[in-house]
Scaffold this motif. Structure first.
Motif, PDB file in Angstrom:
ATOM      1  N   LYS A   1       1.026  10.403  -3.553  1.00 32.71           N
ATOM      2  CA  LYS A   1       0.224  10.794  -2.394  1.00 32.71           C
ATOM      3  C   LYS A   1       1.080  11.625  -1.445  1.00 32.71           C
ATOM      4  O   LYS A   1       2.161  11.217  -1.048  1.00 32.71           O
TER       5      LYS A   1
ATOM      6  N   ALA B   1       1.781   6.899  -6.670  1.00 38.69           N
ATOM      7  CA  ALA B   1       0.655   7.757  -7.058  1.00 38.69           C
ATOM      8  C   ALA B   1       0.911   9.214  -6.672  1.00 38.69           C
ATOM      9  O   ALA B   1       0.132  10.091  -7.031  1.00 38.69           O
TER      10      ALA B   1
ATOM     11  N   ASP C   1       0.831   4.105  -2.894  1.00 32.91           N
ATOM     12  CA  ASP C   1       0.614   5.520  -2.574  1.00 32.91           C
ATOM     13  C   ASP C   1       1.795   6.378  -3.007  1.00 32.91           C
ATOM     14  O   ASP C   1       1.624   7.479  -3.523  1.00 32.91           O
TER      15      ASP C   1
ATOM     16  N   SER D   1      10.003   7.159   2.033  1.00 36.46           N
ATOM     17  CA  SER D   1      10.070   7.409   0.592  1.00 36.46           C
ATOM     18  C   SER D   1      11.517   7.446   0.119  1.00 36.46           C
ATOM     19  O   SER D   1      11.863   6.860  -0.913  1.00 36.46           O
TER      20      SER D   1
ATOM     21  N   THR E   1       0.837  12.334   1.605  1.00 43.02           N
ATOM     22  CA  THR E   1       0.958  11.925   3.005  1.00 43.02           C
ATOM     23  C   THR E   1       2.016  10.840   3.219  1.00 43.02           C
ATOM     24  O   THR E   1       2.215  10.402   4.344  1.00 43.02           O
ATOM     25  N   CYS E   2       2.696  10.423   2.166  1.00 46.21           N
ATOM     26  CA  CYS E   2       3.746   9.416   2.317  1.00 46.21           C
ATOM     27  C   CYS E   2       4.891   9.995   3.151  1.00 46.21           C
ATOM     28  O   CYS E   2       5.320  11.123   2.934  1.00 46.21           O
TER      29      CYS E   2
ATOM     30  N   ARG F   1       0.844  -1.206   0.000  1.00 49.05           N
ATOM     31  CA  ARG F   1       0.000   0.000   0.000  1.00 49.05           C
ATOM     32  C   ARG F   1       0.876   1.251   0.000  1.00 49.05           C
ATOM     33  O   ARG F   1       0.580   2.227  -0.674  1.00 49.05           O
TER      34      ARG F   1
END
Length: 88
Positions: free
Chosen positions: A33, A31, A28, A41, A35-36, A24
């Protein structure tokens, strides 16, 4: 990161396993996102052999290709769904 993952022949679940994250999170992250977690990351980028400069450059390109400005009609154009009722 998605391009590099694919170039290396990894599936999302495989990258998640070798980077110690969940699928998940990879979904994310790819994509974009917001909030990662930054640390996780950067760890995934490191696992793929990417430099921070490459990751930031890719993010800038993606932002430039995505219009964040809504399409607001000019005041003399007809509203798309008929006249407004005036109620919010």
């Amino acid at each position: 990161m998605q391009e590099e993952r694919k170039r290396q022949g990894l599936r999302q679940d495989e990258l998640a396993m070798v980077s110690g994250t969940g699928k998940r999170f990879i979904v994310d992250l790819e994509a974009g996102k917001s909030t990662c977690q930054l640390g996780r990351s950067l760890h995934v980028a490191n696992v793929l052999g990417l430099r921070i400069e490459d990751v930031l450059k890719d993010a800038q390109v993606r932002r430039a290709n995505t219009s964040a400005t809504p399409d607001i009609p000019d005041s003399d154009e007809e509203e798309p769904h008929g006249p407004s009722s005036g109620l919010l």
